[in-house]
Design a protein around this motif. Structure first.
Motif: not given
Length: 324
Positions: A71, A74, A97-98, A155, A168, A170, A177, A179
């Motif tokens: 994970y 960033h 992240s998206k 997501e 999660v 944000p 993005g 997290i």
């Protein structure tokens, strides 16, 4: 070489991975799961970091193929640089992240023009041509320390780490993005670069990023203050127990910096001119100048958003001036 691995609570291990920046280390986190291991962040791609990971896995008696998930908090290179290298050895899925999926592609993807755009941003804001050229080249050289993985956009609102649910969260600001991961029952926060002890995270404007990252960052800090956090586990520096107090100190730091920049912009000056005054006590290299200018810009644009400062364009150079 022996790596100083710290165990935090149940099944969480704090791993210092060397980086060639003043912070010296990024702290990545290994978490033991029912079916193997997860990582939070991977480090910068250089020989020292690779040697550290080899030693860590030896000390932990873990094989690469036992790591099933990575994970990324960033996309910055000290967190993301080893992504492709680590995925190649582990076969792990890599999540981000998206927003930072898009920025990772923009900055580190093939045919990226981010370095040139940063150079142009610096020139537009008053930076001398030779320094802007050096900043551009410094940014370009960073790409050599990033190996790109196959990414999956994260997501879900929660993940399972160490057989526990983590929310999660944000926290845009340090990146759009960025997290954090929050374990509500144990009041633990994997804070990455959102909250750091002693130093403050860099909050900067970059081509393709938010136009008001400082406003986003302050809102994200206030969001974390609404949670109950007994211990924050950051990516740099010491673990943080007085989380609310530290957040208040960081917000106060930025307010002081905003007041200082507002005064410096009284009669109209460029971001580079103001950065020179802010950092005159330091001898900055081109890498550090890039951050100094971009962080000064984030404060100036915050003051534009709040109506305290206005922008003027003079011969294609942007000047910031108090809005009287």
């Amino acid at each position: 070489m022996v790596v100083n691995i710290e165990q935090i609570g149940k099944n969480i291990y704090r791993i210092p991975v060397p980086i060639p920046f003043p912070m010296k280390y990024i702290y990545c986190y290994m978490v033991r799961d029912a079916d193997g291991w997860s990582l939070v962040d991977a480090g910068f791609h250089n020989t020292e970091a690779i040697e550290a990971w080899e030693q860590v896995l030896k000390q932990m008696n873990v094989r690469y193929e036992q790591i099933h998930s990575i994970y990324f908090t960033h996309f910055h290179p000290d967190h993301f640089g080893l992504a492709g290298w680590m995925q190649e050895r582990t076969g792990a899925k890599a999540y981000i992240s998206k927003e930072d999926f898009a920025m990772a592609q923009r900055v580190w993807g093939k045919n990226s023009s981010q370095a040139e755009q940063i150079g142009e941003m610096c020139r537009k804001n008053g930076t001398p041509e030779d320094l802007a050229d050096e900043i551009e080249e410094s940014m370009r050289s960073l790409a050599k320390h990033v190996t790109f993985p196959e990414l999956t956009i994260l997501e879900d609102g929660e993940v399972i780490l160490g057989e526990r649910k983590w929310e999660v969260i944000p926290t845009p600001g340090h990146s759009d993005g960025h997290i954090c991961f929050y374990q509500r029952e144990e009041r633990l926060l994997l804070a990455a670069d959102h909250i750091l002890d002693k130093i403050t995270p860099n909050i900067s404007i970059w081509p393709g990023s938010s136009k008001n990252p400082l406003g986003n960052y302050i809102s994200s800090l206030e969001k974390i203050q609404q949670l109950q956090v007994d211990l924050a586990l950051p990516a740099h520096g010491a673990m943080i127990e007085r989380v609310d107090d530290r957040i208040s100190e960081i917000i106060q730091h930025h307010q002081k910096r905003l007041d200082q920049i507002f005064r410096l912009a009284k009669d109209g000056r460029t971001a580079y001119d103001i950065a020179q005054d802010l950092f005159q006590h330091k001898s900055l290299n081109s890498h550090q100048w890039r951050f100094a200018i971009a962080e000064t810009l984030s404060h100036l644009e915050y003051l534009v958003f709040t109506g305290q400062i206005k922008k003027e364009n003079r011969n294609d150079i942007v000047f910031y001036k108090q809005n009287k």
